[in-house]
Design a protein around this motif. Sequence first.
Motif, PDB file in Angstrom:
ATOM      1  N   PRO A 381       0.788  -1.231   0.000  1.00 31.70           N
ATOM      2  CA  PRO A 381       0.000   0.000   0.000  1.00 31.70           C
ATOM      3  C   PRO A 381       0.823   1.287   0.000  1.00 31.70           C
ATOM      4  CG  PRO A 381       0.243  -0.759   2.240  1.00 31.70           C
ATOM      5  CD  PRO A 381       1.025  -1.727   1.382  1.00 31.70           C
ATOM      6  N   THR A 382       2.147   1.209  -0.136  1.00 33.67           N
ATOM      7  CA  THR A 382       2.974   2.406   0.055  1.00 33.67           C
ATOM      8  C   THR A 382       2.905   3.386  -1.105  1.00 33.67           C
ATOM      9  OG1 THR A 382       4.951   1.431  -0.963  1.00 33.67           O
ATOM     10  CG2 THR A 382       4.604   1.021   1.405  1.00 33.67           C
ATOM     11  N   GLY A 383       2.568   2.892  -2.314  1.00 32.59           N
ATOM     12  CA  GLY A 383       2.590   3.750  -3.496  1.00 32.59           C
ATOM     13  C   GLY A 383       3.987   3.984  -4.030  1.00 32.59           C
ATOM     14  N   ARG A 384       4.978   3.306  -3.491  1.00 36.36           N
ATOM     15  CA  ARG A 384       6.350   3.465  -3.982  1.00 36.36           C
ATOM     16  C   ARG A 384       6.437   3.044  -5.441  1.00 36.36           C
ATOM     17  NH1 ARG A 384      11.373  -0.446  -2.314  1.00 36.36           N
ATOM     18  NH2 ARG A 384      13.001   0.567  -3.561  1.00 36.36           N
ATOM     19  N   ILE A 385       7.118   3.844  -6.253  1.00 37.05           N
ATOM     20  CA  ILE A 385       7.246   3.553  -7.682  1.00 37.05           C
ATOM     21  C   ILE A 385       8.298   2.470  -7.889  1.00 37.05           C
ATOM     22  CG2 ILE A 385       7.772   4.514  -9.949  1.00 37.05           C
ATOM     23  CD1 ILE A 385       6.948   7.264  -8.758  1.00 37.05           C
ATOM     24  N   LEU A 386       7.928   1.422  -8.610  1.00 34.69           N
ATOM     25  CA  LEU A 386       8.820   0.282  -8.831  1.00 34.69           C
ATOM     26  C   LEU A 386       9.326   0.192 -10.270  1.00 34.69           C
ATOM     27  CD1 LEU A 386       6.859  -2.464  -6.854  1.00 34.69           C
ATOM     28  CD2 LEU A 386       8.804  -1.088  -6.056  1.00 34.69           C
ATOM     29  N   GLY A 387       8.558   0.707 -11.219  1.00 34.32           N
ATOM     30  CA  GLY A 387       8.983   0.584 -12.607  1.00 34.32           C
ATOM     31  C   GLY A 387       8.006   1.228 -13.559  1.00 34.32           C
ATOM     32  N   ALA A 388       8.420   1.354 -14.809  1.00 35.13           N
ATOM     33  CA  ALA A 388       7.556   1.925 -15.840  1.00 35.13           C
ATOM     34  C   ALA A 388       8.009   1.458 -17.209  1.00 35.13           C
ATOM     35  CB  ALA A 388       7.567   3.455 -15.782  1.00 35.13           C
ATOM     36  N   GLN A 389       7.054   1.434 -18.130  1.00 38.28           N
ATOM     37  CA  GLN A 389       7.319   1.107 -19.530  1.00 38.28           C
ATOM     38  C   GLN A 389       6.523   2.068 -20.399  1.00 38.28           C
ATOM     39  OE1 GLN A 389       6.299  -3.221 -19.703  1.00 38.28           O
ATOM     40  NE2 GLN A 389       6.663  -3.014 -17.502  1.00 38.28           N
ATOM     41  N   ALA A 390       7.142   2.518 -21.474  1.00 42.14           N
ATOM     42  CA  ALA A 390       6.474   3.439 -22.395  1.00 42.14           C
ATOM     43  C   ALA A 390       6.747   3.010 -23.826  1.00 42.14           C
ATOM     44  CB  ALA A 390       6.954   4.872 -22.175  1.00 42.14           C
ATOM     45  N   ILE A 391       5.716   3.060 -24.661  1.00 42.66           N
ATOM     46  CA  ILE A 391       5.846   2.740 -26.082  1.00 42.66           C
ATOM     47  C   ILE A 391       5.007   3.724 -26.877  1.00 42.66           C
ATOM     48  CG2 ILE A 391       5.519   1.015 -27.897  1.00 42.66           C
ATOM     49  CD1 ILE A 391       5.759  -1.152 -25.789  1.00 42.66           C
ATOM     50  N   GLY A 392       5.599   4.315 -27.894  1.00 36.02           N
ATOM     51  CA  GLY A 392       4.869   5.239 -28.755  1.00 36.02           C
ATOM     52  C   GLY A 392       5.787   5.860 -29.777  1.00 36.02           C
ATOM     53  N   LYS A 393       5.222   6.671 -30.641  1.00 33.14           N
ATOM     54  CA  LYS A 393       6.015   7.324 -31.676  1.00 33.14           C
ATOM     55  C   LYS A 393       6.738   8.556 -31.156  1.00 33.14           C
ATOM     56  CE  LYS A 393       3.231   5.561 -35.509  1.00 33.14           C
ATOM     57  NZ  LYS A 393       2.444   5.871 -36.719  1.00 33.14           N
ATOM     58  N   GLY A 394       6.365   9.009 -29.980  1.00 32.53           N
ATOM     59  CA  GLY A 394       6.977  10.188 -29.384  1.00 32.53           C
ATOM     60  C   GLY A 394       8.096   9.836 -28.430  1.00 32.53           C
ATOM     61  N   ALA A 395       8.322  10.728 -27.458  1.00 35.95           N
ATOM     62  CA  ALA A 395       9.491  10.637 -26.570  1.00 35.95           C
ATOM     63  C   ALA A 395       9.235   9.669 -25.418  1.00 35.95           C
ATOM     64  CB  ALA A 395       9.844  12.021 -26.051  1.00 35.95           C
ATOM     65  N   ALA A 396       9.254   8.382 -25.729  1.00 31.19           N
ATOM     66  CA  ALA A 396       9.092   7.365 -24.684  1.00 31.19           C
ATOM     67  C   ALA A 396      10.265   7.397 -23.712  1.00 31.19           C
ATOM     68  CB  ALA A 396       8.973   5.980 -25.325  1.00 31.19           C
ATOM     69  N   ASP A 397      11.463   7.637 -24.237  1.00 29.32           N
ATOM     70  CA  ASP A 397      12.648   7.649 -23.376  1.00 29.32           C
ATOM     71  C   ASP A 397      12.586   8.772 -22.351  1.00 29.32           C
ATOM     72  OD1 ASP A 397      12.878   9.494 -25.486  1.00 29.32           O
ATOM     73  OD2 ASP A 397      15.059   9.477 -25.398  1.00 29.32           O
ATOM     74  N   LYS A 398      12.054   9.922 -22.757  1.00 29.52           N
ATOM     75  CA  LYS A 398      11.932  11.057 -21.839  1.00 29.52           C
ATOM     76  C   LYS A 398      11.054  10.688 -20.654  1.00 29.52           C
ATOM     77  CE  LYS A 398       9.531  15.519 -21.620  1.00 29.52           C
ATOM     78  NZ  LYS A 398       8.794  16.530 -22.392  1.00 29.52           N
ATOM     79  N   ARG A 399       9.920  10.037 -20.923  1.00 32.68           N
ATOM     80  CA  ARG A 399       9.008   9.675 -19.843  1.00 32.68           C
ATOM     81  C   ARG A 399       9.639   8.646 -18.906  1.00 32.68           C
ATOM     82  NH1 ARG A 399       6.482  12.339 -24.250  1.00 32.68           N
ATOM     83  NH2 ARG A 399       5.002  13.772 -23.246  1.00 32.68           N
ATOM     84  N   VAL A 400      10.305   7.672 -19.473  1.00 24.94           N
ATOM     85  CA  VAL A 400      10.905   6.629 -18.649  1.00 24.94           C
ATOM     86  C   VAL A 400      12.127   7.155 -17.891  1.00 24.94           C
ATOM     87  CG1 VAL A 400      12.155   4.428 -18.786  1.00 24.94           C
ATOM     88  CG2 VAL A 400       9.941   4.699 -19.916  1.00 24.94           C
ATOM     89  N   ASP A 401      12.880   8.056 -18.497  1.00 28.39           N
ATOM     90  CA  ASP A 401      13.990   8.689 -17.773  1.00 28.39           C
ATOM     91  C   ASP A 401      13.471   9.423 -16.533  1.00 28.39           C
ATOM     92  OD1 ASP A 401      16.011   7.811 -19.402  1.00 28.39           O
ATOM     93  OD2 ASP A 401      16.100   9.638 -20.623  1.00 28.39           O
ATOM     94  N   THR A 402      12.316  10.065 -16.664  1.00 32.14           N
ATOM     95  CA  THR A 402      11.715  10.740 -15.518  1.00 32.14           C
ATOM     96  C   THR A 402      11.425   9.753 -14.401  1.00 32.14           C
ATOM     97  OG1 THR A 402      10.702  12.402 -16.965  1.00 32.14           O
ATOM     98  CG2 THR A 402       9.768  12.169 -14.759  1.00 32.14           C
ATOM     99  N   ILE A 403      10.843   8.612 -14.757  1.00 29.70           N
ATOM    100  CA  ILE A 403      10.526   7.595 -13.747  1.00 29.70           C
ATOM    101  C   ILE A 403      11.803   7.009 -13.158  1.00 29.70           C
ATOM    102  CG2 ILE A 403       9.326   5.431 -13.287  1.00 29.70           C
ATOM    103  CD1 ILE A 403       7.501   7.831 -13.907  1.00 29.70           C
ATOM    104  N   ALA A 404      12.838   6.821 -13.984  1.00 29.68           N
ATOM    105  CA  ALA A 404      14.112   6.309 -13.467  1.00 29.68           C
ATOM    106  C   ALA A 404      14.669   7.218 -12.379  1.00 29.68           C
ATOM    107  CB  ALA A 404      15.122   6.162 -14.607  1.00 29.68           C
ATOM    108  N   ALA A 405      14.566   8.523 -12.604  1.00 32.35           N
ATOM    109  CA  ALA A 405      15.030   9.475 -11.593  1.00 32.35           C
ATOM    110  C   ALA A 405      14.184   9.363 -10.326  1.00 32.35           C
ATOM    111  CB  ALA A 405      14.969  10.897 -12.148  1.00 32.35           C
ATOM    112  N   MET A 406      12.873   9.203 -10.491  1.00 31.29           N
ATOM    113  CA  MET A 406      11.993   9.089  -9.330  1.00 31.29           C
ATOM    114  C   MET A 406      12.279   7.815  -8.536  1.00 31.29           C
ATOM    115  SD  MET A 406      10.263  11.868  -9.505  1.00 31.29           S
ATOM    116  CE  MET A 406       8.798  11.765  -8.494  1.00 31.29           C
TER     117      MET A 406
END
Length: 563
Positions: A381-406
């Motif tokens: 129940p902590t809400g701690r972020i564990l991972g993310a995946q993004a797929i699309g024609k746009g900046a998927a890496d930007k979104r995942v880099d943000t989550i990596a920092a978090m």
Amino acid sequence: MMKLVVVGGVAGGASAAARVRRLDAKAEIVMFERGEHVSFSNCSLPYYLSGIIGESSSLILMTPEKFKMQHDIDARVNSEVTKIDRKQKTVTVKNTLTGETYEEKYDKLVLAPGAMPVLPKSIKGIDAENVFTIRNVTDICALKAYLDQKNAENIAVVGGGFIGIEVAENLSSAGKKVKLIEGTEQILASFDYDMVQILHKELDDNGVELFLSTSVTAIEKDCVLAGDKKIEADAVVMAIGVAPETGLAKQAGLKIGETGGIWVNHNYQTSDPDIYAVGDAVESYNSLTHRPGRLALAGPAQRQARAAADHICGIPHNNKGYIGSSCIRVFSQNAAATGLNEKAAKAAGYNCDSVLIFPTDKVGLMPDSHYMAFKLIFEVPTGRILGAQAIGKGAADKRVDTIAAMITMNADLEDLKELELCYSPVFSTAKDVVNMAAMVGLNILYNRFSQVHVSEVRKLAESGAYIVDVRESAEFENGHIKGAHNIPLSQLRQRMDEIPRDIPVYLHCRSSQRSYYAICALQGNGYTNVSNISGSFLGICLYEYFNDKSENRSPIVDRYNFN
């Protein structure tokens, strides 16, 4: 004056040598590389096959001559270190061109031998001339020369990891008929099964023939045998994985970790404090699973190299382990992942959940706006972020880099919801993809509404579950789940009595946003039996399509819609 010897001249080894030189202008540094090139861009190798990189020489970033002139590092190619004498503090070096051997003394030794492609001896014909691996510039040139000389058209790529996918894409772009063979049910293990279906479809759409859950048993001159399948192939690229190069470490009696890589401590020292090891050959620490692991990526290798070099020169280092961040382009789709996927999180013992959303990657008015499939995994129940995946024609890496920092900052969904990001209509939306995912995740975490995942929809549809499609009627007519009831959001308040209160009801729209609005309206009017379908119709179509086609099964939708 310290003498440093480095074994391996690519990402880890070259970075360690160059960092020591920056810290110690007087040290004697000798770097041995058994291949014919040092400091080449091995991550760029597949792009030589399609002509994106026009000349193989462009792959070589530094030469031994440049290392000497710019960094005063003695880089020796075609030089294989065959033995370490820890007592005498020497290495034995073999010139691979002449066979001559000699000894070189060291004060400190860095091992960066990398990893070698796995070539199972159980596969008959694995040593044939039409079988290739890709590890260095020599390998990629040999493959391209063979394809050109033999006028090879049908290419089998065995292995659906990053190298296999990049090779398949570039060979397809070069006009080859590519067959991608993967032993498991999906490509790219860092992505969850629901997300990777988008990439299965993308490969299929671009003419790459996928053979999943298929294991190669033999390779012949013009085909690959896999069980009862005979797959036409003039050449075969083996990319089923890599194994750490630990032969030298084992010969020297150094400790090997439980995952098969060279054991290292906080400072990347091996069991011999004068010998360090970095890169693909070492066992490092997964900070999310709290277990040893191995990660064959250039970024971590370079960070490890810097840390080892710093320690050699007396500078402390804070070792945070790794979380595992990666990205890849698959034709028109950009894909990125960080941290744990849902499968790995559950295997590691986390109580977790996820949300899957399909917002636009930038303001919809922009002509190059597209959907961004984004999956966020969090602890309950902590809400701690564990991972993310993004797929699309746009900046998927930007979104995942943000989550990596978090993740690195141990952030939770509340932190991500409040994260302030830059905005312009040409780059993103005012409520960015990652912020939106956090908000949806918090709604699930706080039990504001319930959801079902796209992987559950087929069973619901086939069992006759009550599914409400809240898209407008024209959208419904352009494709819908068979048996679904169309009550557009614009008519919901007038038609609410049509929705039963005594059985489970599942709502969806195109991307789950309008169906969320509908859920709120229904719950506000006393409904307690409603759930939102995460990913909604777009997610369902993307999840179902490839398996429907490859298994020749009956679709649960009357028409697919991928827009």
